[in-house]
Design a protein around this motif. Structure first.
Motif, PDB file in Angstrom:
ATOM      1  N   ASP A  58       4.192 -12.665 -11.864  1.00 56.86           N
ATOM      2  CA  ASP A  58       2.995 -11.883 -12.479  1.00 56.86           C
ATOM      3  C   ASP A  58       2.347 -11.013 -11.622  1.00 56.86           C
ATOM      4  O   ASP A  58       2.865 -10.810 -10.315  1.00 56.86           O
ATOM      5  N   PHE A  64      -4.734  -3.380  -6.420  1.00 55.36           N
ATOM      6  CA  PHE A  64      -4.628  -4.646  -5.420  1.00 55.36           C
ATOM      7  C   PHE A  64      -4.306  -4.162  -3.992  1.00 55.36           C
ATOM      8  O   PHE A  64      -5.023  -4.397  -3.066  1.00 55.36           O
ATOM      9  N   THR A  65      -3.233  -3.205  -3.888  1.00 59.99           N
ATOM     10  CA  THR A  65      -3.007  -2.981  -2.337  1.00 59.99           C
ATOM     11  C   THR A  65      -3.941  -2.179  -1.742  1.00 59.99           C
ATOM     12  O   THR A  65      -4.430  -2.295  -0.836  1.00 59.99           O
ATOM     13  N   VAL A  68      -6.725  -4.464  -0.883  1.00 67.45           N
ATOM     14  CA  VAL A  68      -6.321  -5.203   0.638  1.00 67.45           C
ATOM     15  C   VAL A  68      -6.403  -4.171   1.736  1.00 67.45           C
ATOM     16  O   VAL A  68      -7.246  -4.312   2.863  1.00 67.45           O
ATOM     17  N   MET A  69      -6.218  -2.897   1.530  1.00 64.90           N
ATOM     18  CA  MET A  69      -6.098  -2.133   2.550  1.00 64.90           C
ATOM     19  C   MET A  69      -7.407  -1.603   2.879  1.00 64.90           C
ATOM     20  O   MET A  69      -7.781  -1.446   4.205  1.00 64.90           O
ATOM     21  N   ILE A  72      -8.842  -4.738   5.073  1.00 62.03           N
ATOM     22  CA  ILE A  72      -8.226  -4.728   6.393  1.00 62.03           C
ATOM     23  C   ILE A  72      -8.942  -3.891   7.030  1.00 62.03           C
ATOM     24  O   ILE A  72      -8.622  -3.864   8.438  1.00 62.03           O
ATOM     25  N   LYS A  76      -9.682  -6.161  12.670  1.00 65.07           N
ATOM     26  CA  LYS A  76      -8.842  -5.737  13.925  1.00 65.07           C
ATOM     27  C   LYS A  76      -7.654  -6.966  14.057  1.00 65.07           C
ATOM     28  O   LYS A  76      -8.027  -7.961  13.704  1.00 65.07           O
TER      29      LYS A  76
ATOM     30  N   ALA B  23       0.608  -1.778   4.131  1.00 63.63           N
ATOM     31  CA  ALA B  23       0.519  -1.370   2.557  1.00 63.63           C
ATOM     32  C   ALA B  23       1.762  -1.690   1.854  1.00 63.63           C
ATOM     33  O   ALA B  23       1.963  -2.260   0.820  1.00 63.63           O
ATOM     34  N   VAL B  26       2.464  -5.114   1.789  1.00 62.51           N
ATOM     35  CA  VAL B  26       1.586  -5.796   0.623  1.00 62.51           C
ATOM     36  C   VAL B  26       2.390  -5.478  -0.692  1.00 62.51           C
ATOM     37  O   VAL B  26       2.294  -6.419  -1.386  1.00 62.51           O
ATOM     38  N   LYS B  27       2.802  -4.250  -1.114  1.00 61.46           N
ATOM     39  CA  LYS B  27       3.542  -4.019  -2.296  1.00 61.46           C
ATOM     40  C   LYS B  27       4.725  -4.973  -2.442  1.00 61.46           C
ATOM     41  O   LYS B  27       5.123  -5.209  -3.594  1.00 61.46           O
ATOM     42  N   GLN B  30       3.078  -8.749  -2.882  1.00 60.58           N
ATOM     43  CA  GLN B  30       1.935  -9.168  -3.813  1.00 60.58           C
ATOM     44  C   GLN B  30       2.259  -9.896  -4.967  1.00 60.58           C
ATOM     45  O   GLN B  30       1.459 -10.791  -5.275  1.00 60.58           O
ATOM     46  N   ASN B  31       3.369  -9.611  -5.663  1.00 61.27           N
ATOM     47  CA  ASN B  31       3.886 -10.307  -7.100  1.00 61.27           C
ATOM     48  C   ASN B  31       4.046 -11.556  -6.490  1.00 61.27           C
ATOM     49  O   ASN B  31       3.690 -12.466  -7.317  1.00 61.27           O
ATOM     50  N   PHE B  32       4.812 -11.897  -5.516  1.00 59.76           N
ATOM     51  CA  PHE B  32       5.478 -13.363  -5.175  1.00 59.76           C
ATOM     52  C   PHE B  32       4.064 -13.987  -4.758  1.00 59.76           C
ATOM     53  O   PHE B  32       3.759 -15.116  -5.387  1.00 59.76           O
ATOM     54  N   PHE B  34       0.872 -13.493  -5.714  1.00 59.02           N
ATOM     55  CA  PHE B  34       0.035 -13.706  -6.689  1.00 59.02           C
ATOM     56  C   PHE B  34       0.618 -14.797  -7.640  1.00 59.02           C
ATOM     57  O   PHE B  34      -0.033 -15.755  -8.115  1.00 59.02           O
ATOM     58  N   ARG B  44      -7.094 -15.379 -13.192  1.00 60.34           N
ATOM     59  CA  ARG B  44      -6.577 -14.475 -12.550  1.00 60.34           C
ATOM     60  C   ARG B  44      -7.331 -13.715 -11.617  1.00 60.34           C
ATOM     61  O   ARG B  44      -6.868 -13.146 -10.538  1.00 60.34           O
ATOM     62  N   GLU B  48      -6.250 -13.265  -7.891  1.00 59.08           N
ATOM     63  CA  GLU B  48      -6.235 -12.223  -7.109  1.00 59.08           C
ATOM     64  C   GLU B  48      -7.206 -12.078  -5.570  1.00 59.08           C
ATOM     65  O   GLU B  48      -6.854 -11.748  -4.654  1.00 59.08           O
ATOM     66  N   SER B  51      -5.418 -14.179  -3.283  1.00 62.64           N
ATOM     67  CA  SER B  51      -4.232 -13.293  -2.707  1.00 62.64           C
ATOM     68  C   SER B  51      -4.531 -12.137  -1.635  1.00 62.64           C
ATOM     69  O   SER B  51      -4.011 -11.927  -0.720  1.00 62.64           O
ATOM     70  N   GLN B  52      -5.768 -11.577  -2.070  1.00 60.39           N
ATOM     71  CA  GLN B  52      -6.217 -10.764  -0.904  1.00 60.39           C
ATOM     72  C   GLN B  52      -6.759 -11.211   0.218  1.00 60.39           C
ATOM     73  O   GLN B  52      -6.354 -10.741   1.200  1.00 60.39           O
ATOM     74  N   PHE B  55      -3.456 -11.773   2.469  1.00 62.06           N
ATOM     75  CA  PHE B  55      -2.937 -10.617   3.045  1.00 62.06           C
ATOM     76  C   PHE B  55      -3.915 -10.310   4.281  1.00 62.06           C
ATOM     77  O   PHE B  55      -3.395  -9.837   5.342  1.00 62.06           O
ATOM     78  N   VAL B  56      -5.149 -10.549   3.928  1.00 57.86           N
ATOM     79  CA  VAL B  56      -6.167 -10.139   5.221  1.00 57.86           C
ATOM     80  C   VAL B  56      -5.909 -11.102   6.192  1.00 57.86           C
ATOM     81  O   VAL B  56      -5.841 -10.786   7.644  1.00 57.86           O
ATOM     82  N   TYR B  59      -2.664 -10.159   7.879  1.00 57.52           N
ATOM     83  CA  TYR B  59      -2.944  -8.815   8.948  1.00 57.52           C
ATOM     84  C   TYR B  59      -3.586  -9.294  10.188  1.00 57.52           C
ATOM     85  O   TYR B  59      -3.262  -8.974  11.072  1.00 57.52           O
ATOM     86  N   ARG B  60      -4.639 -10.023  10.125  1.00 58.85           N
ATOM     87  CA  ARG B  60      -5.273 -10.285  11.322  1.00 58.85           C
ATOM     88  C   ARG B  60      -4.297 -11.118  12.157  1.00 58.85           C
ATOM     89  O   ARG B  60      -4.692 -11.328  13.454  1.00 58.85           O
TER      90      ARG B  60
END
Lengths: 177, 193
Positions: A58, A64-65, A68-69, A72, A76, B23, B26-27, B30-32, B34, B44, B48, B51-52, B55-56, B59-60
Motif C-alpha cells: 500500500d 508523506f515524504t 516526514v521531512m 524531522i 536533532k 528523504a 523515507v521514499k 515508506q510503502n513497506f 505503511f 489509512r 499514515e 508511519s510518520q 520515521f521520526v 531519524y532521532r
C-alpha cells in the motif's frame, strides 16, 4: 509414515532453503522416488511463486515524504546511547553488588554452627540481645551510609541537569519554529 | 550508469548533517512501513500517522543504528514496536493468533466481496484480499518474509520472537492463507491450476 502436514512443513522448509544439509538430501531422494512428494512439491512451489509475485504494497499519501521531512526538521539526531552509557560504570556497579553478595555468603557460612543445624531449627542467637546502637555507631557503617547518600545526591544532580538541558533544548526548538 | 547509494551510505550522510538524504530513505521504505502498519490498523489516516511517527523515531535514534543488522530490519523493528504501543495507547484490540475472534473478523471482512467482484479479481488481488482476511500477525509475517525480504532470523528480531516460533507462524500463516483462498476464491484458484 509422514503425515500430510509434516510433509508440507518439510517441503516448505526445503523451498525456503532452511532445511539442514541432511534433510535436504533426504527430501531430494524422496522427490525422486515418491510421486506423492513430487506432487506436493509442485503445489508448494506454485504457491511460493504466487506469494513472491503477488503481494502488493500500500502507498501512503503523495505528501508523506514531505510531511516526514517537515516533522524531522524540528528535531536533532539524539547522540548514540553508547556515547553516554559508560560500560565500565555498569561493570563497576555489578562488581560492587557481586562483592557484597559474595561477602555476605562467606560471612554467613563462616558463622554457621554446623554442629547445631538441623537440631530443632530456629535462630541460633537471641535477636532481642542484638545491640543495634553498637552496630550503627560503627565508623565503617557510618562511612557506608554517607557514601550512599553522596552517590544518591550525585545521581539526583545529574538527573536534574539532564532534565534542565532537555527543557532548554525544547524551548529553543519551539522558538526557532 | 549511476548506482543508487546504499542505505548505509545515506545514513552516514544524514549523520554528517545532510538531513535531506533522509528523504531518500523515507521514499525507499515508506510503502513497506505503511503496509506493515495497515496490517494492524484499519484506518489509512491512523496508519499514515503511525508511519510518520516511525520515521521520526528512526531519524532521532539514527546514531544508535550500528549497522549490525540491515537498516530495513532495524526500521521494521521500530515499526512493530511503535504500532503495538499505538494500539495499546488507543486501547484497541491487538489481534493475535490466540484470539478467537480473528476468524470471525475475517468472515466479516469477506462479506464485502460480491460474486462478480470476486470473479474480476486478478491473481494479485486474490492474494492481497486473502491476506487481508488473515490475522494481523499472520499478515505481517507473510509480508515481511515475501515482500520485505526479511529472513526468519530478521523477522524474529523485528517481532521479538524466537526464530523457531517465527518459522511455525509462517507455516501456519501460509496454511491459513491457503484455506482462505480455497474458501473465498475458488474460481481464481481453478484458473491458476
Amino acid at each position: 509414515m509422514d503425515t500430510n502436514s509434516n510433509m508440507e512443513e518439510r517441503l516448505w522448509d526445503y523451498v525456503d532453503g532452511i532445511s539442514s544439509a541432511h534433510e535436504k538430501s533426504v527430501i531430494e531422494k524422496l522427490l525422486e522416488t515418491d510421486s506423492e512428494w513430487r506432487h506436493k512439491y509442485k503445489e508448494i512451489l506454485k504457491a511460493n511463486i504466487l506469494l513472491q509475485e503477488s503481494i502488493d504494497l500500500d502507498e501512503p499519501s503523495m505528501r508523506f515524504t514531505q510531511n516526514v521531512m517537515e516533522d524531522i526538521a524540528k528535531y536533532k539526531i539524539a547522540p548514540a546511547a553508547s556515547t553516554y552509557i559508560n560500560k565500565k560504570i555498569i561493570y563497576g556497579i555489578a562488581a560492587v553488588f557481586l562483592t557484597i553478595i559474595v561477602a555476605m555468603f562467606v560471612y554467613v557460612f563462616a558463622n554457621v554452627d554446623w554442629a547445631t543445624t538441623g537440631s530443632g531449627g530456629g535462630i541460633p542467637f537471641d535477636i532481642s540481645k542484638i545491640n543495634y546502637g553498637k552496630i550503627f555507631s560503627s565508623t565503617y557503617v557510618n562511612m557506608f551510609l554517607m557514601l550512599n547518600v553522596m552517590i544518591g545526591l550525585v545521581f539526583l544532580d545529574k538527573y536534574l541537569s539532564v532534565r534542565k538541558k532537555k527543557l532548554l533544548e525544547q524551548d529553543l526548538t519551539n522558538t526557532s519554529i | 550508469m549511476t548506482t543508487q547509494p546504499s542505505d548505509n551510505d545515506l545514513i552516514v550522510q544524514v549523520l554528517r548533517g545532510n538531513q535531506q538524504m533522509f528523504a531518500e530513505l523515507v521514499k525507499r521504505y515508506q510503502n513497506f512501513v505503511f503496509t506493515i502498519i495497515l496490517r494492524y490498523v484499519e484506518s489509512r489516516e491512523d496508519a499514515e500517522e503511525i508511519s510518520q511517527d516511525v520515521f521520526v523515531k528512526a531519524y532521532r535514534s539514527l546514531a544508535d543504528f550500528r549497522g549490525d543488522s540491515k537498516f530495513s530490519t532495524w526500521l521494521y523493528t521500530i515499526t512493530s514496536t511503535t504500532c503495538i504501543t499505538h494500539l495499546r495507547r488507543k486501547k484497541q484490540d491487538v489481534f493475535s493468533l490466540d484470539q478467537e475472534n480473528v476468524f470471525a473478523r475475517a468472515e466479516n471482512l469477506n462479506s464485502g466481496f460480491t460474486a462478480n467482484e470476486v470473479e474480476q479479481k486478478s491473481k494479485i488481488n486474490m492474494v492481497n484480499s486473502a491476506i487481508a482476511l488473515l490475522s494481523p500477525d499472520d499478515a505481517q509475517v507473510i509480508t515481511l518474509f515475501y515482500k520485505a525480504e526479511q529472513s526468519l532470523d530478521e523477522i524474529a528480531t523485528i517481532m521479538g520472537l524466537e526464530t523457531n516460533t517465527v518459522k511455525v507462524r509462517l507455516h501456519r500463516a501460509r496454511q491459513r492463507l491457503k484455506e482462505k483462498m480455497e474458501k473465498h476464491f475458488v474460481a481464481e484458484l481453478s484458473d491458476l491450476k
